[in-house]
Design a protein around this motif. Sequence first.
Motif, short mmCIF file in Angstrom:
data_model
loop_
_atom_site.label_atom_id
_atom_site.label_comp_id
_atom_site.label_asym_id
_atom_site.label_seq_id
_atom_site.Cartn_x
_atom_site.Cartn_y
_atom_site.Cartn_z
N GLY A 19 -38.04 -26.71 61.39
CA GLY A 19 -36.93 -27.26 62.22
C GLY A 19 -35.67 -26.94 62.22
N THR A 20 -34.60 -27.00 63.01
CA THR A 20 -33.39 -26.80 62.89
C THR A 20 -32.32 -27.92 63.00
OG1 THR A 20 -33.09 -26.48 65.37
CG2 THR A 20 -33.70 -24.79 64.25
N THR A 21 -31.26 -27.89 62.44
CA THR A 21 -30.28 -28.90 62.48
C THR A 21 -28.69 -28.43 62.91
OG1 THR A 21 -29.20 -30.62 61.12
CG2 THR A 21 -29.48 -28.53 60.10
N GLY A 22 -27.98 -29.16 63.41
CA GLY A 22 -26.64 -28.70 63.92
C GLY A 22 -26.89 -27.70 65.13
N PHE A 23 -26.33 -26.45 65.13
CA PHE A 23 -26.60 -25.60 66.23
C PHE A 23 -27.45 -24.56 65.80
CE2 PHE A 23 -22.45 -27.62 67.22
CZ PHE A 23 -22.33 -27.77 68.57
N GLY A 24 -28.64 -24.79 65.80
CA GLY A 24 -29.77 -23.76 65.45
C GLY A 24 -29.91 -23.63 64.05
N ALA A 25 -29.22 -24.04 62.89
CA ALA A 25 -29.12 -23.63 61.56
C ALA A 25 -30.65 -24.38 61.03
CB ALA A 25 -28.02 -24.59 60.73
N ARG A 27 -19.52 -25.08 72.23
CA ARG A 27 -20.42 -25.98 72.01
C ARG A 27 -21.23 -25.57 73.28
NH1 ARG A 27 -20.90 -30.14 74.99
NH2 ARG A 27 -18.49 -30.25 75.44
N ARG A 28 -20.79 -25.57 74.58
CA ARG A 28 -21.45 -25.37 75.67
C ARG A 28 -22.22 -24.10 75.62
NH1 ARG A 28 -17.03 -28.13 78.06
NH2 ARG A 28 -15.84 -26.25 78.38
N ASP A 29 -21.52 -23.09 75.19
CA ASP A 29 -22.25 -21.55 75.13
C ASP A 29 -23.50 -21.81 74.23
OD1 ASP A 29 -22.16 -18.83 75.87
OD2 ASP A 29 -22.08 -18.75 73.60
N PHE A 30 -23.33 -22.34 72.94
CA PHE A 30 -24.27 -22.39 71.95
C PHE A 30 -25.60 -23.32 72.65
CE2 PHE A 30 -20.85 -21.84 68.33
CZ PHE A 30 -21.00 -20.24 68.81
N ASN A 31 -25.26 -24.39 73.09
CA ASN A 31 -26.06 -25.20 73.42
C ASN A 31 -27.10 -24.97 74.55
OD1 ASN A 31 -25.93 -27.17 71.58
ND2 ASN A 31 -24.20 -28.36 72.67
N ALA A 32 -26.44 -23.95 75.59
CA ALA A 32 -27.25 -23.32 76.71
C ALA A 32 -28.19 -22.19 76.11
CB ALA A 32 -26.30 -22.69 77.60
N ARG A 33 -27.78 -21.58 75.02
CA ARG A 33 -28.59 -20.56 74.41
C ARG A 33 -29.80 -21.14 73.65
NH1 ARG A 33 -24.28 -17.12 71.94
NH2 ARG A 33 -25.70 -16.20 70.75
N LEU A 34 -29.41 -22.47 72.99
CA LEU A 34 -30.40 -23.06 72.14
C LEU A 34 -31.40 -23.75 73.08
CD1 LEU A 34 -27.78 -24.75 69.50
CD2 LEU A 34 -29.75 -22.87 68.99
N LYS A 35 -30.96 -24.11 74.35
CA LYS A 35 -31.70 -24.80 75.19
C LYS A 35 -32.82 -23.89 75.80
CE LYS A 35 -31.93 -27.29 79.52
NZ LYS A 35 -31.07 -27.76 80.78
N THR A 36 -32.62 -22.38 75.86
CA THR A 36 -33.51 -21.53 76.23
C THR A 36 -34.67 -21.21 75.38
OG1 THR A 36 -32.19 -19.48 75.51
CG2 THR A 36 -31.63 -20.40 77.79
N LYS A 37 -34.12 -21.62 73.90
CA LYS A 37 -35.15 -21.34 72.84
C LYS A 37 -35.78 -22.66 72.54
CE LYS A 37 -32.65 -17.72 70.63
NZ LYS A 37 -32.17 -17.10 69.21
N GLN A 58 -34.83 -25.36 71.57
CA GLN A 58 -34.08 -26.20 70.49
C GLN A 58 -33.28 -27.19 70.88
OE1 GLN A 58 -32.27 -23.31 67.71
NE2 GLN A 58 -34.27 -22.12 67.52
N SER A 59 -32.98 -28.19 69.87
CA SER A 59 -32.13 -29.35 70.29
C SER A 59 -30.71 -29.07 70.33
CB SER A 59 -32.45 -30.49 69.23
OG SER A 59 -32.19 -29.99 67.97
N ALA A 60 -29.79 -29.46 71.11
CA ALA A 60 -28.54 -29.34 71.48
C ALA A 60 -27.73 -30.00 70.14
CB ALA A 60 -28.11 -30.02 72.44
N GLY A 61 -26.65 -29.14 69.76
CA GLY A 61 -25.74 -29.48 68.69
C GLY A 61 -24.44 -30.17 69.25
N LYS A 97 -23.53 -27.50 60.62
CA LYS A 97 -24.45 -26.32 60.43
C LYS A 97 -24.49 -25.43 61.79
CE LYS A 97 -26.49 -27.69 56.06
NZ LYS A 97 -27.74 -27.96 55.22
N LEU A 98 -24.60 -24.16 61.59
CA LEU A 98 -24.96 -23.46 62.79
C LEU A 98 -25.80 -22.23 62.14
CD1 LEU A 98 -21.36 -23.91 62.75
CD2 LEU A 98 -21.92 -22.73 64.88
N ASP A 99 -26.56 -21.56 62.95
CA ASP A 99 -27.27 -20.37 62.69
C ASP A 99 -26.33 -19.49 62.62
OD1 ASP A 99 -29.73 -18.50 63.64
OD2 ASP A 99 -28.07 -17.70 64.63
N ARG A 100 -26.89 -18.58 61.66
CA ARG A 100 -25.88 -17.50 61.02
C ARG A 100 -25.31 -16.45 61.99
NH1 ARG A 100 -29.18 -12.68 59.08
NH2 ARG A 100 -31.31 -12.92 60.04
N PHE A 101 -26.23 -16.39 63.22
CA PHE A 101 -25.53 -15.67 64.20
C PHE A 101 -24.70 -16.32 65.03
CE2 PHE A 101 -29.58 -13.28 63.32
CZ PHE A 101 -29.05 -12.15 63.15
#
Length: 195
Positions: free
Chosen positions: A3-9, A67-77, A79-82, A90-94
Amino acid sequence: MSGTTGFGAPTEFGMHHFYVEIPASQREAICIYEDFGFDGDEARREMVECRLVLARELWNKIRDDARRDFNARLKTKKQSAGSWTIGRVKLDRFLGRELCVLGWAAEHATPDECLVISQKWLALRPEERWWLYSKTASEAGQDSQSDRGWRKALYCALSDGLSIKLGHKQKPKTKEKSEQQDTLPLFDFIEKGDI
């Protein structure tokens, strides 16, 4: 699949990620850290690098666009929103690299310039942000190196360019003391008559 936490971490222990420390006090600066994790070797010491200390008023101007940019991209994968909450996010390294680029550009800005910086940052492709991160981090990636090369260049490139001012700014308030670097005046040895 973990799983992931925060913004895709990743939730797995010891994985490479970034995190943002958001203090409860509205006047305290936020800090962005890169946590390199253990790279599969739990015996190896964890390495954490502070990449940026950003004044709270500047953070407040850029955080929602990120936040909006990251969550839109996480949604396409799928994954839950941060969300940006008090404490450690926490955030994904990219995504962390991309947030550093935005924060580094904003650290020299006025609150009004942050809108332009955010819009230009949003216009960049993720790959462009990653490239800018790698160039900047290689020569001025620590929190104390805000007045060097690519760190200043990010501000110039992403701001409106009309009111660029790169004088020394006072460091934002944070709990930790940062080391100040002494600089040597360039060409100090040349007398006026020697030129």
